[in-house]
Design an enzyme around this catalytic site. Structure first.
Site, PDB file in Angstrom:
ATOM      1  N   SER A  85       0.836  -1.197   0.000  1.00 43.29           N
ATOM      2  CA  SER A  85       0.000   0.000   0.000  1.00 43.29           C
ATOM      3  C   SER A  85       0.870   1.246   0.000  1.00 43.29           C
ATOM      4  CB  SER A  85      -0.884  -0.001   1.252  1.00 43.29           C
ATOM      5  OG  SER A  85      -1.580   1.219   1.373  1.00 43.29           O
TER       6      SER A  85
ATOM      7  N   TYR B 246      -1.889  -0.571  10.235  1.00 43.41           N
ATOM      8  CA  TYR B 246      -1.902  -1.056   8.857  1.00 43.41           C
ATOM      9  C   TYR B 246      -0.653  -0.572   8.118  1.00 43.41           C
ATOM     10  CZ  TYR B 246      -3.625  -1.603   4.028  1.00 43.41           C
ATOM     11  OH  TYR B 246      -3.768  -1.935   2.706  1.00 43.41           O
TER      12      TYR B 246
END
Length: 181
Positions: A90, A104
């Site tokens: 990501s 995350y």
């Protein structure tokens, strides 16, 4: 010869789009998702045995540091083989882009960092590793966010493009996000 692909998290969002896109391209795809009875944390060792025979592994399903653990444990088995590992990371892994998702972000940063250690430190390796770092993608995970987003098929196209790169080209990382135009 038809290449085989193992993909985690293949029934929803990005994983579903990748599974569909690569299946249309003639690859023999095998998926491992919670909805089909696979838990990438609880069944880690069994999953590694399943993945080991594939030619390409798409490390997509996110569950804490499970993606990093799969990469670390698969690497010794694949490092001297002409195989490909695609990590779905990501842009949140980059400092300053975390969008208040620090856990995350740290998990995705760990995945990408470990991949780069293998890429740069293992001079004997034959296995290629590709990190795909999408921005926000329209999935169940991002429901309710009011930002410009990629579609899951956009990420799938990046994966398909990257795995077809000539063997003499190393694609360590691809960052993708929607244009603001």
């Amino acid at each position: 010869m038809t290449k085989s692909i193992a993909i985690t998290g293949h029934t929803q969002g990005i994983g579903s789009a990748i599974y569909e896109r690569l299946g249309y391209s003639g690859y023999q795809c095998k998926g491992y998702s919670r909805s089909t009875g696979w838990d990438i944390v609880a069944q880690h060792k069994q999953l590694l045995k399943e993945i080991e025979s594939a030619d390409i592994f798409v490390n997509n399903a996110h569950d804490g540091y499970a993606q990093t653990n799969l990469l670390v444990d698969l690497w010794p088995k694949w490092r001297l083989q002409e195989k490909i590992i695609v990590n779905i990371s990501s842009v949140n892994r980059y400092p300053g882009l975390s969008a208040n998702t620090s856990g995350y972000s740290a998990q995705k940063a760990a995945l990408s960092h470990q991949a780069f250690i293998f890429m740069f430190k293992d001079t004997e390796r034959k296995c290629r590793i590709i990190n795909i770092n999408p921005g926000f993608v329209r999935t169940q995970m991002t429901a309710g966010r009011d930002v410009n987003m990629l579609e899951p098929k956009d990420v799938a196209e990046a994966v398909a493009w990257a795995i077809h790169a000539p063997k003499h080209i190393e694609i360590g990382e691809i960052g993708i996000w929607p244009t603001s135009i």
